[in-house]
Design an enzyme around this catalytic site. Structure first.
Site, PDB file in Angstrom:
ATOM      1  N   THR A 147       4.882  49.563 119.713  1.00  0.00           N
ATOM      2  CA  THR A 147       3.988  49.192 120.807  1.00  0.00           C
ATOM      3  C   THR A 147       3.478  50.458 121.490  1.00  0.00           C
ATOM      4  O   THR A 147       4.170  51.466 121.466  1.00  0.00           O
ATOM      5  CB  THR A 147       4.814  48.415 121.854  1.00  0.00           C
ATOM      6  OG1 THR A 147       5.193  47.192 121.305  1.00  0.00           O
ATOM      7  CG2 THR A 147       4.082  48.183 123.143  1.00  0.00           C
ATOM      8  N   ARG A 174       4.303  34.515 116.275  1.00  0.00           N
ATOM      9  CA  ARG A 174       5.427  35.199 116.916  1.00  0.00           C
ATOM     10  C   ARG A 174       4.907  36.036 118.092  1.00  0.00           C
ATOM     11  O   ARG A 174       3.964  36.802 117.979  1.00  0.00           O
ATOM     12  CB  ARG A 174       6.127  36.093 115.896  1.00  0.00           C
ATOM     13  CG  ARG A 174       7.320  36.866 116.467  1.00  0.00           C
ATOM     14  CD  ARG A 174       6.923  38.237 116.952  1.00  0.00           C
ATOM     15  NE  ARG A 174       8.038  38.993 117.477  1.00  0.00           N
ATOM     16  CZ  ARG A 174       7.910  40.149 118.132  1.00  0.00           C
ATOM     17  NH1 ARG A 174       6.704  40.664 118.325  1.00  0.00           N
ATOM     18  NH2 ARG A 174       8.943  40.791 118.601  1.00  0.00           N
ATOM     19  N   VAL A 175       5.522  35.867 119.243  1.00  0.00           N
ATOM     20  CA  VAL A 175       5.144  36.646 120.426  1.00  0.00           C
ATOM     21  C   VAL A 175       6.397  37.348 120.928  1.00  0.00           C
ATOM     22  O   VAL A 175       7.458  36.718 121.035  1.00  0.00           O
ATOM     23  CB  VAL A 175       4.559  35.724 121.521  1.00  0.00           C
ATOM     24  CG1 VAL A 175       4.352  36.488 122.823  1.00  0.00           C
ATOM     25  CG2 VAL A 175       3.237  35.117 121.054  1.00  0.00           C
ATOM     26  N   GLY A 176       6.288  38.654 121.207  1.00  0.00           N
ATOM     27  CA  GLY A 176       7.442  39.426 121.664  1.00  0.00           C
ATOM     28  C   GLY A 176       7.499  39.550 123.175  1.00  0.00           C
ATOM     29  O   GLY A 176       7.049  38.662 123.923  1.00  0.00           O
ATOM     30  N   GLY A 197      10.049  48.346 121.441  1.00  0.00           N
ATOM     31  CA  GLY A 197      11.138  48.120 120.495  1.00  0.00           C
ATOM     32  C   GLY A 197      11.217  46.663 120.096  1.00  0.00           C
ATOM     33  O   GLY A 197      10.204  45.961 120.120  1.00  0.00           O
TER      34      GLY A 197
HETATM   35  N1  ASP Z   1       7.984  45.262 121.564  1.00  0.00           N
HETATM   36  C1  ASP Z   1       7.027  44.957 120.537  1.00  0.00           C
HETATM   37  C2  ASP Z   1       7.182  43.544 120.092  1.00  0.00           C
HETATM   38  O1  ASP Z   1       8.303  43.132 119.879  1.00  0.00           O
HETATM   39  C3  ASP Z   1       7.081  45.850 119.366  1.00  0.00           C
HETATM   40  C4  ASP Z   1       7.313  47.300 119.645  1.00  0.00           C
HETATM   41  O2  ASP Z   1       7.501  47.728 120.762  1.00  0.00           O
HETATM   42  O3  ASP Z   1       7.309  48.079 118.708  1.00  0.00           O
HETATM   43  O4  ASP Z   1       6.206  42.878 119.892  1.00  0.00           O
END
Ligand code: ASP
Length: 267
Positions: A147, A174-176, A197
């Site tokens: 991200t 999928r949503v983070g 992350g």
């Molecule tokens: N946090 C982001 C997600 O899970 C991915 C990332 O930070 O690399 O969508």
């Protein structure tokens, strides 16, 4: 004596990003600094930095976004400031700068827009779409999760912004953590936090709000960063940038391209 205002900008290219790409995070930070000096609202300045990282192509956001396991590209983005402004998009397809769409959402009556409705909203607002070529080439050369994010201090104001193509090879839909307030990011009157992350783990820890609560307790960002990293297993990729009135810091349990710059300008 002229009253001075402290400006601090931190930008990251994500947990797992190559530190050799820090020139990209530095340029993004400069974009943010410049926009603050021209009187842009602080949330807009945070979004400018993130838009620059979305355009970079070396990070997992915007034109660099990873593909889902069906070959589509869905992106999440968010922004927040210390006056309580918040906006986010989730699973947005086809737009070049999701963070700009999140910013427009923050100015609307809505807080989070997802999927087809978010795309229709972005189209109606005249947001720039990705060209077919850009869609074909998104995230082609990079396969870590990263991200992009920014936190900004301008005097007594704070803001944060994030954008991501999500985790590599996840299923569509999928949503983070990124569009979830208090998970990927948080900004309040005492500081701002942006995480990166494993989005599922970051959300379950309510990470950004808990890091902000440590700011409220008077902890120095230099201590908050290792504390927050300690909330995650070694095997779980995690990174964070934090700014407060005391100072700033960033770190990750993986490699991470990140930069910080500070400046004092006349009030
Ligand atoms: N946090 C982001 C997600 O899970 C991915 C990332 O930070 O690399 O969508």
């Amino acid at each position: 004596m002229t009253d001075k205002k402290k400006i601090v900008v931190l930008t990251h290219g994500g947990a797992g990003s190559d530190p050799a790409h820090a020139a990209g995070t530095a340029i993004a930070g400069q974009m943010s600094m410049m926009s603050l000096q021209t009187g842009e609202p602080i949330i807009g300045a945070a979004c400018h930095a993130v838009a620059s990282l979305e355009d970079d192509g070396r990070f997992n956001a915007g034109v660099g976004s990873h593909k889902r396991n069906d070959g589509t590209v869905e992106m999440d983005a968010s922004c927040m400031d210390s006056s309580g402004t918040f906006g986010a998009v989730a699973a947005l397809e086809g737009f070049k700068n999701p963070v700009r769409v999140a910013r427009i959402v923050s100015q609307s009556e809505y807080r989070v827009l997802a999927g087809r409705g978010a795309a229709e909203f972005a189209r109606n607002q005249g947001c720039q779409t990705l060209s077919p070529d850009e869609i074909a080439n998104t995230g082609k050369d990079f396969s870590t999760t990263d991200t992009v994010g920014c936190v900004v201090r301008s005097g007594d104001e704070f803001a944060a912004a994030l954008s991501t193509g999500g985790i590599d090879n996840a299923i569509p839909g999928r949503v983070g953590d990124v569009p979830l307030i208090g998970c990927g990011l948080y900004a309040g009157p005492l500081g701002a936090v942006a995480a990166t992350g494993d989005g599922e783990a970051i959300a379950m820890q309510v990470t950004a709000l808990r890091a902000y609560q440590l700011i409220e307790q008077g902890m120095d960002p230099k201590a908050i960063v290792p504390t927050a990293i300690g909330w995650f297993k070694e095997s779980t990729a995690f990174g964070i940038i934090v700014v407060s009135k005391i100072g700033f810091a960033g770190g990750s349990n993986r490699d991470m391209a990140w930069t910080a710059s500070e400046l004092e300008i006349p009030h």
